[in-house]
Scaffold this active site. Sequence first.
Site, short mmCIF file in Angstrom:
data_model
loop_
_atom_site.label_atom_id
_atom_site.label_comp_id
_atom_site.label_asym_id
_atom_site.label_seq_id
_atom_site.Cartn_x
_atom_site.Cartn_y
_atom_site.Cartn_z
N PRO A 2 -26.42 36.00 -45.29
CG PRO A 2 -27.59 34.12 -44.62
CD PRO A 2 -27.79 35.53 -45.08
CD GLU A 3 -21.11 38.55 -47.11
OE1 GLU A 3 -19.95 38.45 -47.57
OE2 GLU A 3 -21.50 39.58 -46.52
CE LYS A 58 -23.62 35.99 -51.58
NZ LYS A 58 -24.37 37.26 -51.62
CG HIS A 95 -38.54 34.07 -37.45
ND1 HIS A 95 -37.74 34.91 -36.70
CD2 HIS A 95 -39.67 34.77 -37.72
CE1 HIS A 95 -38.35 36.06 -36.52
NE2 HIS A 95 -39.53 36.00 -37.13
NE ARG A 113 -35.99 41.25 -45.15
CZ ARG A 113 -35.33 42.24 -45.77
NH1 ARG A 113 -34.08 42.54 -45.41
NH2 ARG A 113 -35.89 42.91 -46.75
NE ARG A 251 -26.12 45.25 -50.30
CZ ARG A 251 -25.82 43.98 -50.06
NH1 ARG A 251 -25.63 43.13 -51.06
NH2 ARG A 251 -25.74 43.54 -48.82
#
Length: 262
Positions: A2-3, A58, A95, A113, A251
């Site tokens: 997520p950005e 973020k 989740h 995660r 990246r």
Amino acid sequence: MPELPDVEGFRRVVADHVVGSKVASVRVLDAGVVHTSPEEFTRALQGRVISEPSRYGKWLRVPTRNRSGYPQLLAHFGMTGAFVWTPGEQADHRHDRVVFEFRDGALRYRDMRKLTGLRLATERSEVEELLGDLGPDAAGVSRRDLRARLTRTARRIKPALMDQTVVAGLGNLCVDEILWRSRLAPTLSTTDLEAAHWARLHARLGSVLRSSSRVGHVPDRPSWLTGHRDEHDARCPRCSTPLSRSKIAGRSTVWCPRCQPS
């Protein structure tokens, strides 16, 4: 990951569904994501009325409705986190890590995660401690400030843009898209850019974030670099040149060697 556009989408989920509503109950399904004891977390938020959320980089801030705005929920979504609204009574997803239940549904913090999570702030100093090292929010940074912050040291433009202490909110997809639209190679040094480059970079940064924030993610449209980066024989949607791929600052990076010459 997520950005900024994704977090803006999560802000709208909170704003559209729970602002003005009282938290009927809090269920901490995974204590590892709340960074305090589940009992303290639940006690602080249960029975509180949710106020208007705000985003910085973020991070998402969700205050409660009283004079101070505290206690306040702060969310960072890591690699796979999200806020999901489910109306009525529904079974938990595997989740789901924290479930905030309201009269007409539930706001779920869902994260596969579990790399970051939710934090509880009871006063302003705790927010400042969490967010104090961040640069200006990318959606509102001025051209002058962007240039000044990125040229403090000579470094490649991509990792500089992704450094949250320089400018907050940009991630891998956003930066690759912005640089492609700016016709700037990700390997260029920040000290090599001229005035025209800075003007173009700032303009494209703004347009990418505005378009992406409207849909809550960096879109994979045919006219966007993001729409082609995962293709087997990926080509530039502007000039049809085969796209280049490499690791830059760890990246995965995609760019067009013709549109973005080094």
